[in-house]
Motif scaffolding. Structure first.
Motif, mmCIF file in Angstrom:
data_model
loop_
_atom_site.group_PDB
_atom_site.id
_atom_site.type_symbol
_atom_site.label_atom_id
_atom_site.label_comp_id
_atom_site.label_asym_id
_atom_site.label_seq_id
_atom_site.Cartn_x
_atom_site.Cartn_y
_atom_site.Cartn_z
ATOM 1 N N ASN A 213 0.815 -1.218 0.000
ATOM 2 C CA ASN A 213 0.000 0.000 0.000
ATOM 3 C C ASN A 213 0.841 1.258 0.000
ATOM 4 O OD1 ASN A 213 -2.561 -1.243 -0.024
ATOM 5 N ND2 ASN A 213 -2.554 -1.492 2.197
ATOM 6 N N THR A 214 2.060 1.153 0.513
ATOM 7 C CA THR A 214 2.934 2.329 0.570
ATOM 8 C C THR A 214 3.622 2.583 -0.769
ATOM 9 O OG1 THR A 214 4.851 1.033 1.318
ATOM 10 C CG2 THR A 214 3.365 1.884 3.010
ATOM 11 N N ARG A 215 3.518 1.619 -1.677
ATOM 12 C CA ARG A 215 4.167 1.768 -2.984
ATOM 13 C C ARG A 215 3.179 2.349 -3.974
ATOM 14 N NH1 ARG A 215 8.849 -1.108 -2.788
ATOM 15 N NH2 ARG A 215 9.416 0.477 -4.302
ATOM 16 N N ASN A 216 2.862 3.633 -3.808
ATOM 17 C CA ASN A 216 1.857 4.281 -4.654
ATOM 18 C C ASN A 216 2.467 4.970 -5.863
ATOM 19 O OD1 ASN A 216 3.160 6.265 -3.290
ATOM 20 N ND2 ASN A 216 1.328 7.142 -2.312
ATOM 21 N N ILE A 217 3.606 4.449 -6.311
ATOM 22 C CA ILE A 217 4.250 4.950 -7.526
ATOM 23 C C ILE A 217 4.399 3.791 -8.500
ATOM 24 C CG2 ILE A 217 5.498 6.789 -6.322
ATOM 25 C CD1 ILE A 217 7.971 4.952 -6.383
ATOM 26 N N ARG A 218 4.602 4.107 -9.765
ATOM 27 C CA ARG A 218 4.844 3.049 -10.747
ATOM 28 C C ARG A 218 6.257 2.518 -10.560
ATOM 29 N NH1 ARG A 218 1.044 2.860 -14.709
ATOM 30 N NH2 ARG A 218 2.415 1.951 -16.268
ATOM 31 N N LEU A 219 6.385 1.212 -10.627
ATOM 32 C CA LEU A 219 7.672 0.577 -10.436
ATOM 33 C C LEU A 219 7.693 -0.734 -11.212
ATOM 34 C CD1 LEU A 219 7.824 -0.973 -6.839
ATOM 35 C CD2 LEU A 219 5.731 -0.443 -8.053
ATOM 36 N N THR A 220 8.856 -1.372 -11.254
ATOM 37 C CA THR A 220 8.990 -2.636 -11.972
ATOM 38 C C THR A 220 8.972 -3.798 -10.972
ATOM 39 O OG1 THR A 220 11.409 -2.699 -11.826
ATOM 40 C CG2 THR A 220 10.434 -1.460 -13.678
ATOM 41 N N LEU A 221 8.664 -4.983 -11.467
ATOM 42 C CA LEU A 221 8.747 -6.164 -10.616
ATOM 43 C C LEU A 221 10.174 -6.333 -10.112
ATOM 44 C CD1 LEU A 221 7.590 -8.758 -9.374
ATOM 45 C CD2 LEU A 221 8.095 -9.920 -11.538
ATOM 46 N N CYS A 275 1.324 -5.393 -18.099
ATOM 47 C CA CYS A 275 2.618 -5.584 -17.444
ATOM 48 C C CYS A 275 3.128 -6.974 -17.794
ATOM 49 C CB CYS A 275 2.454 -5.422 -15.930
ATOM 50 S SG CYS A 275 4.013 -5.275 -15.045
ATOM 51 N N THR A 276 3.818 -7.083 -18.895
ATOM 52 C CA THR A 276 4.223 -8.389 -19.410
ATOM 53 C C THR A 276 5.718 -8.647 -19.305
ATOM 54 O OG1 THR A 276 4.380 -7.442 -21.628
ATOM 55 C CG2 THR A 276 2.279 -8.470 -21.018
ATOM 56 N N ASP A 277 6.449 -7.724 -18.678
ATOM 57 C CA ASP A 277 7.896 -7.871 -18.565
ATOM 58 C C ASP A 277 8.340 -7.372 -17.193
ATOM 59 O OD1 ASP A 277 10.820 -6.756 -18.881
ATOM 60 O OD2 ASP A 277 10.531 -8.168 -20.549
ATOM 61 N N PRO A 278 9.263 -8.085 -16.516
ATOM 62 C CA PRO A 278 9.719 -7.650 -15.191
ATOM 63 C C PRO A 278 10.348 -6.266 -15.182
ATOM 64 C CG PRO A 278 10.399 -9.916 -15.609
ATOM 65 C CD PRO A 278 9.869 -9.387 -16.902
ATOM 66 N N TRP A 281 7.468 -0.588 -16.258
ATOM 67 C CA TRP A 281 7.009 0.234 -15.137
ATOM 68 C C TRP A 281 5.486 0.131 -15.051
ATOM 69 C CZ3 TRP A 281 10.395 2.801 -11.888
ATOM 70 C CH2 TRP A 281 11.734 2.786 -12.287
ATOM 71 N N CYS A 282 5.006 -0.336 -13.904
ATOM 72 C CA CYS A 282 3.569 -0.586 -13.735
ATOM 73 C C CYS A 282 3.146 -0.216 -12.321
ATOM 74 C CB CYS A 282 3.234 -2.068 -13.966
ATOM 75 S SG CYS A 282 3.931 -2.791 -15.460
ATOM 76 N N VAL A 284 1.438 -1.318 -8.761
ATOM 77 C CA VAL A 284 1.521 -2.568 -8.006
ATOM 78 C C VAL A 284 0.354 -3.479 -8.352
ATOM 79 C CG1 VAL A 284 1.367 -3.572 -5.693
ATOM 80 C CG2 VAL A 284 2.864 -1.629 -6.097
ATOM 81 N N SER A 285 -0.841 -2.915 -8.478
ATOM 82 C CA SER A 285 -2.023 -3.721 -8.799
ATOM 83 C C SER A 285 -1.866 -4.411 -10.142
ATOM 84 C CB SER A 285 -3.282 -2.855 -8.796
ATOM 85 O OG SER A 285 -3.180 -1.801 -9.740
ATOM 86 N N GLU A 286 -1.211 -3.744 -11.111
ATOM 87 C CA GLU A 286 -0.992 -4.350 -12.428
ATOM 88 C C GLU A 286 0.012 -5.499 -12.340
ATOM 89 O OE1 GLU A 286 -1.776 -0.418 -15.252
ATOM 90 O OE2 GLU A 286 0.260 -0.925 -14.635
ATOM 91 N N ILE A 287 1.014 -5.357 -11.498
ATOM 92 C CA ILE A 287 2.003 -6.426 -11.323
ATOM 93 C C ILE A 287 1.340 -7.656 -10.725
ATOM 94 C CG2 ILE A 287 4.071 -7.114 -10.043
ATOM 95 C CD1 ILE A 287 5.088 -4.245 -10.327
ATOM 96 N N VAL A 288 0.522 -7.452 -9.686
ATOM 97 C CA VAL A 288 -0.175 -8.571 -9.047
ATOM 98 C C VAL A 288 -1.118 -9.238 -10.042
ATOM 99 C CG1 VAL A 288 -1.754 -9.241 -7.206
ATOM 100 C CG2 VAL A 288 0.008 -7.532 -6.760
ATOM 101 N N TYR A 289 -1.891 -8.426 -10.764
ATOM 102 C CA TYR A 289 -2.820 -8.938 -11.779
ATOM 103 C C TYR A 289 -2.081 -9.792 -12.806
ATOM 104 C CZ TYR A 289 -5.416 -8.821 -16.189
ATOM 105 O OH TYR A 289 -6.021 -9.173 -17.370
ATOM 106 N N SER A 290 -0.984 -9.277 -13.318
ATOM 107 C CA SER A 290 -0.274 -9.938 -14.415
ATOM 108 C C SER A 290 0.388 -11.235 -13.964
ATOM 109 C CB SER A 290 0.767 -8.989 -15.015
ATOM 110 O OG SER A 290 0.141 -7.827 -15.541
#
Length: 322
Positions: A213-221, A275-278, A281-282, A284-290
């Motif tokens: 929840n604290t990661r409210n910025i776009r980031l990579t896996l 978000c199809t590549d580690p 930049w996505c 967090v919700s997109e990383i979990v979804y993917s």
């Protein structure tokens, strides 16, 4: 098998007689009928584990030692003494949970205490009738529990491994507050780190939704993993090459403040491949979804824990074990 056709016939006849009262046996026999010899490869997955490459052994050992140290203590906040925290050895205090294989189609929106009372009575009645299908934590990712009626839908989302079988399982374990989901996850991590379970997973990563929840910025896996395990910096690219050897654990979906929207169809899934590549930049919700939908690192396995009241977030997800 070595005693001839007559012995095999008697064995199968005895299984047929027992299957009405043993749900696990009934499911396993159905799978054997449907899938035949290909099922053997999956049932014996622990016996044919690929070795960790020589350049990864040292960092894997460091990873296991790190996880073992993080998971060996069970921290308990006591009620009687204000702000008193006690620590115990996890192995001394852990009680094995009864995990039930289930497909949650109903909408669990009632108060959790009502859910607890109703479900407990249902399970108690099933146990009396011998219908309760229990799963040990070390079997969460085995085919006897993950296939069922969902296999035909899973086919569309899973890629084949080099052996021709489908790899990767998305599992969801739900239970009311305080029942022990987080402690169960801690025990899974500890048992993997000490070499007791899941040898086919070369690396296990645990992430808590509360912290995400604290990661409210776009980031990579990649960045998400390195923030937790910085010593993996120089081997992550190698790990991504074999996603079937990776297990991602996300604990406490009910604490997640983000939104995860799952597709109902393959076409929708294609349009949501955000978000199809580690290295992408996505959110967090997109990383979990993917990861759950096998759009990111297809072949990896994912375990999610949640209270029943948050399961609607996963209603359309391609989950193979409930």
């Amino acid at each position: 098998m070595g005693k001839g056709s007559e012995a095999r016939r008697v064995m199968w006849e005895s299984f047929v007689k027992m299957r009405p009262t043993l749900p696990k046996l009934n499911k396993i026999m159905t799978e054997i009928q449907q899938q035949g010899a290909s099922l053997v490869d999956e049932v014996t997955i622990d016996r044919s584990v690929s070795d960790v490459s020589s350049d990864l052994k040292a960092v894997q050992q460091l990873h296991k030692e790190t996880l073992q140290k993080q998971s060996e203590k069970l921290v308990v906040n006591t009620i009687l003494i204000k702000e008193k925290v006690k620590q115990f050895q996890l192995v001394d205090r852990y009680t094995e949970l009864t995990i039930i294989s289930d497909v949650r189609d109903r909408d669990l929106v009632e108060h959790e205490l009502l859910v607890r009372g109703r479900d407990h009575e249902e399970w108690r009645q099933k146990q009396l009738r011998g219908e309760l299908e229990k799963i040990r934590t070390d079997k969460l990712f085995h085919s006897s529990f993950s296939r069922g009626g969902l296999f035909s839908r899973m086919k569309k989302f899973y890629k084949r491994s080099s052996s021709g079988t489908f790899t990767g399982t998305s599992a969801v374990v739900s239970g009311v507050a305080g029942i022990g989901k987080t402690t169960m996850v801690q025990k899974i991590v500890h048992d993997w780190a000490t070499g007791k379970i899941y040898p086919h997973f070369h690396f296990v990563f645990i992430l808590k939704f509360r912290d995400l929840n604290t990661r409210n910025i776009r980031l990579t896996l990649r960045q998400l993993i390195l923030d937790e395990y910085p010593y993996l910096k120089y081997v992550l690219d190698e790990l991504w090459k074999h996603p079937e050897r990776l297990l991602f654990i996300f604990d406490g979906l009910d604490e997640f403040r983000g939104s995860i929207e799952f597709a109902e169809s393959w076409r929708e899934a294609e349009s949501q491949s955000r978000c199809t590549d580690p290295g992408f930049w996505c959110d967090v919700s997109e990383i979990v979804y993917s990861l759950i939908q096998k759009r990111l690192l297809p072949g990896c396995s994912v375990l999610v824990t949640s209270r029943p009241t948050a399961l609607q977030l996963l209603a359309k997800a391609q989950v193979s074990v409930w």
